[in-house]
Motif scaffolding. Structure first.
Motif, mmCIF file in Angstrom:
data_model
loop_
_atom_site.group_PDB
_atom_site.id
_atom_site.type_symbol
_atom_site.label_atom_id
_atom_site.label_comp_id
_atom_site.label_asym_id
_atom_site.label_seq_id
_atom_site.Cartn_x
_atom_site.Cartn_y
_atom_site.Cartn_z
ATOM 1 N N ALA A 1 0.868 -1.180 0.000
ATOM 2 C CA ALA A 1 0.000 0.000 0.000
ATOM 3 C C ALA A 1 0.903 1.228 0.000
ATOM 4 O O ALA A 1 1.825 1.332 0.819
ATOM 5 C CB ALA A 1 -0.916 0.002 1.225
ATOM 6 N N ASP A 2 0.656 2.106 -0.944
ATOM 7 C CA ASP A 2 1.482 3.319 -1.064
ATOM 8 C C ASP A 2 2.967 2.977 -1.191
ATOM 9 O O ASP A 2 3.829 3.666 -0.640
ATOM 10 C CB ASP A 2 1.267 4.240 0.143
ATOM 11 C CG ASP A 2 -0.180 4.693 0.273
ATOM 12 O OD1 ASP A 2 -0.808 4.946 -0.770
ATOM 13 O OD2 ASP A 2 -0.675 4.782 1.410
ATOM 14 N N GLY A 3 3.246 1.893 -1.904
ATOM 15 C CA GLY A 3 4.625 1.522 -2.179
ATOM 16 C C GLY A 3 5.347 0.825 -1.052
ATOM 17 O O GLY A 3 6.551 0.566 -1.160
ATOM 18 N N ARG A 4 4.633 0.484 0.029
ATOM 19 C CA ARG A 4 5.266 -0.167 1.159
ATOM 20 C C ARG A 4 4.549 -1.478 1.475
ATOM 21 O O ARG A 4 3.381 -1.639 1.172
ATOM 22 C CB ARG A 4 5.242 0.740 2.392
ATOM 23 C CG ARG A 4 6.101 1.991 2.228
ATOM 24 C CD ARG A 4 5.989 2.871 3.444
ATOM 25 N NE ARG A 4 6.851 4.037 3.333
ATOM 26 C CZ ARG A 4 6.875 5.028 4.195
ATOM 27 N NH1 ARG A 4 6.076 4.984 5.260
ATOM 28 N NH2 ARG A 4 7.690 6.050 4.027
ATOM 29 N N VAL A 5 5.264 -2.385 2.117
ATOM 30 C CA VAL A 5 4.685 -3.666 2.503
ATOM 31 C C VAL A 5 3.741 -3.443 3.672
ATOM 32 O O VAL A 5 4.144 -2.991 4.737
ATOM 33 C CB VAL A 5 5.769 -4.687 2.879
ATOM 34 C CG1 VAL A 5 5.128 -5.991 3.350
ATOM 35 C CG2 VAL A 5 6.695 -4.945 1.699
ATOM 36 N N ALA A 6 2.454 -3.762 3.456
ATOM 37 C CA ALA A 6 1.451 -3.588 4.501
ATOM 38 C C ALA A 6 1.138 -4.894 5.211
ATOM 39 O O ALA A 6 0.676 -4.888 6.361
ATOM 40 C CB ALA A 6 0.171 -3.011 3.904
ATOM 41 N N ARG A 7 1.377 -6.014 4.541
ATOM 42 C CA ARG A 7 1.063 -7.307 5.152
ATOM 43 C C ARG A 7 1.824 -8.397 4.433
ATOM 44 O O ARG A 7 2.095 -8.295 3.235
ATOM 45 C CB ARG A 7 -0.448 -7.592 5.070
ATOM 46 C CG ARG A 7 -0.881 -8.901 5.695
ATOM 47 C CD ARG A 7 -2.386 -9.073 5.682
ATOM 48 N NE ARG A 7 -2.791 -10.338 6.266
ATOM 49 C CZ ARG A 7 -4.051 -10.762 6.352
ATOM 50 N NH1 ARG A 7 -5.018 -9.995 5.917
ATOM 51 N NH2 ARG A 7 -4.332 -11.924 6.885
ATOM 52 N N ARG A 8 2.174 -9.427 5.195
ATOM 53 C CA ARG A 8 2.833 -10.595 4.616
ATOM 54 C C ARG A 8 1.947 -11.820 4.792
ATOM 55 O O ARG A 8 1.335 -11.998 5.846
ATOM 56 C CB ARG A 8 4.172 -10.856 5.302
ATOM 57 C CG ARG A 8 5.209 -9.783 5.082
ATOM 58 C CD ARG A 8 6.504 -10.133 5.812
ATOM 59 N NE ARG A 8 7.516 -9.123 5.583
ATOM 60 C CZ ARG A 8 8.318 -9.102 4.529
ATOM 61 N NH1 ARG A 8 8.222 -10.059 3.618
ATOM 62 N NH2 ARG A 8 9.214 -8.155 4.373
ATOM 63 N N TYR A 9 1.904 -12.653 3.774
ATOM 64 C CA TYR A 9 1.220 -13.939 3.857
ATOM 65 C C TYR A 9 2.285 -15.031 3.951
ATOM 66 O O TYR A 9 3.129 -15.156 3.064
ATOM 67 C CB TYR A 9 0.363 -14.188 2.622
ATOM 68 C CG TYR A 9 -0.815 -13.262 2.465
ATOM 69 C CD1 TYR A 9 -1.826 -13.226 3.426
ATOM 70 C CD2 TYR A 9 -0.941 -12.452 1.344
ATOM 71 C CE1 TYR A 9 -2.930 -12.401 3.273
ATOM 72 C CE2 TYR A 9 -2.048 -11.627 1.184
ATOM 73 C CZ TYR A 9 -3.022 -11.596 2.150
ATOM 74 O OH TYR A 9 -4.114 -10.782 1.994
#
Length: 322
Positions: free
Chosen positions: A124-132
């Motif tokens: 989101a917005d070029g950044r990692v917001a969540r990892r699966y």
């Protein structure tokens, strides 16, 4: 080399769908095709896809009217020639080595394994917001009935014979088709995974899975698979707890605090986990607690994303965790 077919349903996503096609064509595994089904489009998607008219690795089919995602996935499978099918959302992207890694894993496993999936990230917005992070392998039935944690769906590779054995996606499901189909696959086949973040999802306002109506998936699953769920008491407790927690969060988003307290209490009673306890606490705490928790989550996500992007290049750059 076995032909691998990417199944790509799309609906009014002209700004995304060509990126999905390109992520297939840019795989290090050469024997791939992209099968796109436009689901009764009304925007400029057909014009965007016209650039592939002379590329025999890409085929495009147009539904005569909007038929839904399950129908479009099934139509893409009907048109596909591959030994393996890969699920691909039109707004998701693959690491260049994704297909190669999955085919290698499939070749290592017997025909009892019908699915190989991967880890992934949401940006989101070029950044990692969540990892699966994948955790389930082998025989995952009946646990899969309790909830779907095999994200992202665009990380799934299926044997064609497994897809056909379970008759594809259920067209009665307007959403939640990933979970529902995995239940039927898990009855017959084992699952495995490649523990690498090979899929990137981008969070935006048009993501289907982010809509509040997502809670209806629990109802649809109960209506179809309720007998199976009830046959496994521990699974039923977890399923009902998850369903109540989902209702609580929808109520919290709406500001329906009493409804959130009732649903949160039910979630904790049916399946006493730290997550359900937190949900109940947020509901009891009311607007102040919920707002504070949301602010805290945003701060934590921002710190994590800053740490991630300091040493991580996303799929668009061709590498992950590099």
């Amino acid at each position: 080399m076995a032909l691998v077919s990417a199944l790509i349903p799309t609906y009014n996503r002209a700004e995304f769908v060509t990126g999905a096609v390109e992520t297939v064509l840019n795989q290090t595994y050469d024997d791939v095709e992209a099968v796109v089904v436009d689901d009764g489009l009304t925007d400029g998607t057909r014009d965007a896809l016209a650039r592939y008219a002379d590329d025999d690795r890409v085929r495009v089919h147009s539904n005569d009217e909007n038929r839904g995602i399950a129908y479009s996935f099934n139509r893409a499978a009907d048109l596909a020639d591959g030994e393996f099918y890969c699920i691909l959302g039109d707004d998701d992207r693959w690491h260049p080595e994704k297909v190669e890694r999955q085919v290698e894993r499939m070749r290592e496993r017997s025909d009892e394994y019908g699915v190989v999936y991967t880890a992934g990230i949401i940006t989101a917005d070029g950044r990692v917001a969540r990892r699966y992070t994948p955790t389930r392998r082998g025989d995952i039935y009946p646990d899969i009935l309790a909830g779907f944690d095999l994200h992202p769906h665009s990380g799934h590779m299926l044997r064609r014979e497994a897809f056909e054995a379970v008759d594809g996606f259920d067209t009665d499901f307007p959403r939640g088709v990933d979970w529902e189909m995995c239940v039927r696959l898990a009855r017959e086949y084992a699952f495995d995974y490649v523990d690498e973040p090979l899929v990137e999802r981008t969070r935006h306002g048009d993501n289907v899975s982010a809509e509040p109506e997502q809670v209806t998936v629990n109802r649809l699953m109960w209506e179809k698979h309720g007998d199976e769920i009830r046959a496994h008491p521990a699974v039923e407790r977890e399923f009902r707890g998850n369903w109540a927690r989902n209702r609580a969060f929808v109520a919290l988003d709406r500001g329906a605090w009493r409804e959130a307290v009732r649903a949160g209490s039910e979630a904790l009673r049916r399946h006493p986990t730290p997550q359900n306890a937190l949900t109940f606490g947020l509901a009891v705490g009311g607007p102040v607690a919920f707002t504070a928790a949301a602010h805290t989550r945003r701060l934590v996500a921002d710190v994590r994303s800053r740490l991630d992007t300091s040493d991580e290049r996303h799929i668009a750059g061709g590498e992950l965790d590099g």
